[in-house]
Scaffold this motif. Structure first.
Motif, PDB file in Angstrom:
ATOM      1  N   ALA A  39     138.262 139.690  37.462  1.00 40.48           N
ATOM      2  CA  ALA A  39     137.054 138.893  37.293  1.00 40.48           C
ATOM      3  C   ALA A  39     137.445 137.557  36.665  1.00 40.48           C
ATOM      4  O   ALA A  39     138.481 137.458  36.000  1.00 40.48           O
ATOM      5  CB  ALA A  39     136.049 139.614  36.393  1.00 40.48           C
ATOM      6  N   VAL A  40     136.612 136.535  36.888  1.00 37.80           N
ATOM      7  CA  VAL A  40     136.870 135.209  36.320  1.00 37.80           C
ATOM      8  C   VAL A  40     135.543 134.479  36.149  1.00 37.80           C
ATOM      9  O   VAL A  40     134.614 134.672  36.932  1.00 37.80           O
ATOM     10  CB  VAL A  40     137.843 134.394  37.204  1.00 37.80           C
ATOM     11  CG1 VAL A  40     137.246 134.121  38.580  1.00 37.80           C
ATOM     12  CG2 VAL A  40     138.281 133.115  36.523  1.00 37.80           C
ATOM     13  N   GLU A  41     135.488 133.633  35.121  1.00 41.39           N
ATOM     14  CA  GLU A  41     134.292 132.835  34.870  1.00 41.39           C
ATOM     15  C   GLU A  41     134.347 131.564  35.711  1.00 41.39           C
ATOM     16  O   GLU A  41     135.328 130.825  35.685  1.00 41.39           O
ATOM     17  CB  GLU A  41     134.206 132.483  33.378  1.00 41.39           C
ATOM     18  CG  GLU A  41     132.878 131.931  32.959  1.00 41.39           C
ATOM     19  CD  GLU A  41     131.733 132.942  33.038  1.00 41.39           C
ATOM     20  OE1 GLU A  41     130.578 132.494  33.116  1.00 41.39           O
ATOM     21  OE2 GLU A  41     131.982 134.162  33.030  1.00 41.39           O
ATOM     22  N   ALA A  42     133.274 131.305  36.453  1.00 40.31           N
ATOM     23  CA  ALA A  42     133.139 130.100  37.273  1.00 40.31           C
ATOM     24  C   ALA A  42     132.200 129.137  36.549  1.00 40.31           C
ATOM     25  O   ALA A  42     131.089 129.517  36.167  1.00 40.31           O
ATOM     26  CB  ALA A  42     132.565 130.459  38.640  1.00 40.31           C
ATOM     27  N   VAL A  43     132.647 127.900  36.346  1.00 34.92           N
ATOM     28  CA  VAL A  43     131.882 126.901  35.600  1.00 34.92           C
ATOM     29  C   VAL A  43     131.286 125.884  36.573  1.00 34.92           C
ATOM     30  O   VAL A  43     132.021 125.247  37.341  1.00 34.92           O
ATOM     31  CB  VAL A  43     132.778 126.192  34.563  1.00 34.92           C
ATOM     32  CG1 VAL A  43     131.987 125.138  33.800  1.00 34.92           C
ATOM     33  CG2 VAL A  43     133.406 127.206  33.612  1.00 34.92           C
ATOM     34  N   ALA A  44     129.976 125.729  36.543  1.00 41.14           N
ATOM     35  CA  ALA A  44     129.288 124.796  37.439  1.00 41.14           C
ATOM     36  C   ALA A  44     129.847 123.383  37.291  1.00 41.14           C
ATOM     37  O   ALA A  44     130.089 122.909  36.183  1.00 41.14           O
ATOM     38  CB  ALA A  44     127.786 124.794  37.155  1.00 41.14           C
TER      39      ALA A  44
END
Length: 164
Positions: A39-44
């Protein structure tokens, strides 16, 4: 995109099924191996946390490649198989045609993206795949996408076209 209500618009916005995220990888720095994650955090407006392009302009916030193209790239490059990390894309997606998402919005799990451009191979594919590796990938390099709404991307997330 053709005007809504036209036959071509209907054809271009129909998909037989949703896709699936099969692999996630991060490029921590130039010329270092990819780091596989669940999993990974996606930043707008930026990219993926932990990826070297994570703080960029956002047009190439996420790179995706079609899982169904990996065997074709391997065959054309003269290999029995090619590992996803070798091709240096962030996501390997199966079950939905990525080329159809170019110029369109789509959702992966909770993250809203917009396909911005083809993700053409670079000269590094010669070293990664051997002589002719660049041409083995042409037309199958995947898709670049901008992150419109951030969140967490996870293995197994659904990939679905979204009406604008």
């Amino acid at each position: 995109m053709p005007p809504p209500g036209t036959d071509l618009h209907r054809l271009m916005t129909r998909f037989p099924r949703a896709g699936t995220v099969d692999w996630i990888g991060l490029r921590p720095a130039r010329d270092v191996p990819m780091r596989e994650v669940d999993a990974v955090e996606a930043v707008a407006g930026a990219g993926l946390v932990g990826d070297r392009y994570g703080g960029g302009s956002g047009k190439r916030g996420v790179t995706l490649i079609q899982a169904e193209h990996l065997p074709a790239i391997a065959a054309l490059a003269g290999h029995a198989a090619v590992a996803a990390a070798t091709l240096r894309r962030n996501l390997v997606v199966s079950g939905i045609v990525l080329a159809a998402l170019r110029g369109n919005r789509f959702r992966i799990g909770e993250v809203l993206l917009e396909g911005t451009d083809s993700c053409d191979p670079c000269s590094r594919m010669e070293a990664a795949l051997g002589e002719g590796g660049y041409n083995a990938m042409r037309g199958m390099g995947g898709l670049c996408a901008r992150i419109l709404e951030g969140g967490t991307l996870r293995l197994g997330d659904r990939v679905e076209w979204v009406a604008a």
